[in-house]
Design a protein around this motif. Structure first.
Motif, PDB file in Angstrom:
ATOM      1  N   VAL A 103       0.877  -1.167   0.000  1.00 60.74           N
ATOM      2  CA  VAL A 103       0.000   0.000   0.000  1.00 60.74           C
ATOM      3  C   VAL A 103       0.912   1.215   0.000  1.00 60.74           C
ATOM      4  CG1 VAL A 103      -1.818   1.264   1.203  1.00 60.74           C
ATOM      5  CG2 VAL A 103      -1.765  -1.243   1.311  1.00 60.74           C
ATOM      6  N   ASP A 104       0.838   2.018  -1.054  1.00 61.70           N
ATOM      7  CA  ASP A 104       1.728   3.172  -1.165  1.00 61.70           C
ATOM      8  C   ASP A 104       1.078   4.207  -2.074  1.00 61.70           C
ATOM      9  OD1 ASP A 104       4.046   4.899  -2.000  1.00 61.70           O
ATOM     10  OD2 ASP A 104       5.120   3.429  -0.801  1.00 61.70           O
ATOM     11  N   PRO A 105       1.162   5.481  -1.712  1.00 61.14           N
ATOM     12  CA  PRO A 105       0.562   6.519  -2.553  1.00 61.14           C
ATOM     13  C   PRO A 105       1.383   6.842  -3.795  1.00 61.14           C
ATOM     14  CG  PRO A 105       1.589   7.520  -0.635  1.00 61.14           C
ATOM     15  CD  PRO A 105       1.684   6.023  -0.460  1.00 61.14           C
ATOM     16  N   VAL A 106       2.617   6.341  -3.903  1.00 57.86           N
ATOM     17  CA  VAL A 106       3.496   6.669  -5.024  1.00 57.86           C
ATOM     18  C   VAL A 106       3.496   5.524  -6.041  1.00 57.86           C
ATOM     19  CG1 VAL A 106       5.835   7.313  -5.693  1.00 57.86           C
ATOM     20  CG2 VAL A 106       4.899   8.106  -3.510  1.00 57.86           C
ATOM     21  N   ALA A 107       3.073   5.841  -7.258  1.00 54.85           N
ATOM     22  CA  ALA A 107       2.938   4.820  -8.307  1.00 54.85           C
ATOM     23  C   ALA A 107       4.241   4.085  -8.584  1.00 54.85           C
ATOM     24  CB  ALA A 107       2.410   5.458  -9.590  1.00 54.85           C
ATOM     25  N   ALA A 123      -5.349   6.310  -1.919  1.00 52.60           N
ATOM     26  CA  ALA A 123      -6.300   7.337  -2.349  1.00 52.60           C
ATOM     27  C   ALA A 123      -7.415   6.747  -3.215  1.00 52.60           C
ATOM     28  CB  ALA A 123      -5.575   8.443  -3.118  1.00 52.60           C
ATOM     29  N   ASP A 124      -7.187   5.573  -3.774  1.00 44.41           N
ATOM     30  CA  ASP A 124      -8.169   4.939  -4.658  1.00 44.41           C
ATOM     31  C   ASP A 124      -9.085   3.964  -3.932  1.00 44.41           C
ATOM     32  OD1 ASP A 124      -7.056   6.312  -6.765  1.00 44.41           O
ATOM     33  OD2 ASP A 124      -5.899   4.607  -7.521  1.00 44.41           O
ATOM     34  N   VAL A 125      -8.875   3.780  -2.630  1.00 46.81           N
ATOM     35  CA  VAL A 125      -9.615   2.770  -1.872  1.00 46.81           C
ATOM     36  C   VAL A 125     -10.334   3.449  -0.717  1.00 46.81           C
ATOM     37  CG1 VAL A 125      -9.383   0.623  -0.563  1.00 46.81           C
ATOM     38  CG2 VAL A 125      -7.828   1.083  -2.449  1.00 46.81           C
ATOM     39  N   ASP A 126     -11.626   3.170  -0.581  1.00 45.99           N
ATOM     40  CA  ASP A 126     -12.389   3.768   0.520  1.00 45.99           C
ATOM     41  C   ASP A 126     -11.913   3.278   1.880  1.00 45.99           C
ATOM     42  OD1 ASP A 126     -14.020   5.298  -1.133  1.00 45.99           O
ATOM     43  OD2 ASP A 126     -15.498   3.692  -1.349  1.00 45.99           O
ATOM     44  N   ASP A 127     -11.654   1.980   1.991  1.00 45.06           N
ATOM     45  CA  ASP A 127     -11.248   1.381   3.259  1.00 45.06           C
ATOM     46  C   ASP A 127     -10.043   0.481   2.986  1.00 45.06           C
ATOM     47  OD1 ASP A 127     -10.932  -0.124   5.597  1.00 45.06           O
ATOM     48  OD2 ASP A 127     -13.087  -0.366   5.908  1.00 45.06           O
ATOM     49  N   VAL A 128      -8.848   0.990   3.265  1.00 47.75           N
ATOM     50  CA  VAL A 128      -7.622   0.254   2.972  1.00 47.75           C
ATOM     51  C   VAL A 128      -7.594  -1.081   3.709  1.00 47.75           C
ATOM     52  CG1 VAL A 128      -5.106   0.277   3.208  1.00 47.75           C
ATOM     53  CG2 VAL A 128      -6.293   2.330   2.417  1.00 47.75           C
ATOM     54  N   ALA A 129      -7.939  -1.067   4.993  1.00 48.39           N
ATOM     55  CA  ALA A 129      -7.893  -2.302   5.783  1.00 48.39           C
ATOM     56  C   ALA A 129      -8.818  -3.366   5.184  1.00 48.39           C
ATOM     57  CB  ALA A 129      -8.262  -2.020   7.234  1.00 48.39           C
TER      58      ALA A 129
END
Length: 152
Positions: free
Chosen positions: A4-8, A26-32
C-alpha cells in the motif's frame, strides 16, 4: 504480499519484487478492508515504514487474528484501538535497524544480492554527499525508495 503506497513508482517496484497487489490508498475507501479481501481475511503480518498514526491503525485493522505488526517508521505518537489489539491478539513489535546482528546479516544480504534475489538497484539511488539536500527531497517526495549517500 500486498503493498500500500501513494506513489505509483514504488507500487510498481513492489509488484516487480513479488507483491500480488499494490494499492493506492487514495483509490480505496477502506484500505484495511481491501487488504483483508486480497488476503482472504487479513495478512498474518504487516510492516509499517511510515510512522503515521493513521497508517498504523489501518495496518492493525487489516491484520487477521493473532497477526503481527512490525513498526520501523519513526513518527508521531499514535493512539491505538486497544480493544482491537486485545480481541484479535495482535502483536506489535518495534524494530530498530532490522534487529539483526550485522556480522551475520550483512554477509547474508551480500549473498542474496550475488544470487540475484536482492535487487538493490531497484531499491536504492546513490547520491554524492554534496547533493544531500536533493537526496532528502527525493525521498520525501517519493521519487526514490532509499537514497544512499556516497563519499567518492
Amino acid at each position: 504480499m500486498v503493498a500500500v503506497d501513494p506513489v505509483a513508482s514504488r507500487r510498481a517496484v513492489a509488484r516487480d519484487l513479488g507483491a500480488v497487489a499494490a494499492l493506492d490508498p487514495a483509490d480505496v475507501d477502506d484500505v484495511a478492508a481491501a487488504v483483508r479481501d486480497l488476503t482472504s481475511g487479513g495478512p498474518h503480518s504487516a510492516l509499517d515504514t511510515t510512522g503515521r498514526p493513521a497508517v498504523i491503525s489501518q495496518a492493525i485493522a487489516a491484520l487477521r487474528n493473532r497477526g503481527a505488526l512490525a513498526l520501523v517508521g519513526i513518527g508521531k505518537p499514535a493512539e491505538l484501538d486497544i480493544m482491537t489489539v486485545m480481541t484479535k491478539g495482535i502483536q506489535l513489535r518495534g524494530v530498530i535497524e532490522g534487529d539483526a546482528v550485522p556480522q551475520e546479516f550483512i554477509p547474508r544480504l551480500i549473498t542474496l544480492h550475488e544470487q540475484g534475489r536482492l535487487p538493490l538497484e531497484k531499491l536504492i539511488t546513490p547520491y554524492p554527499f554534496s547533493r544531500i539536500e536533493e537526496a532528502a527531497q527525493a525521498a520525501a517526495g517519493g521519487e526514490v525508495i532509499k537514497p544512499v549517500l556516497t563519499f567518492a
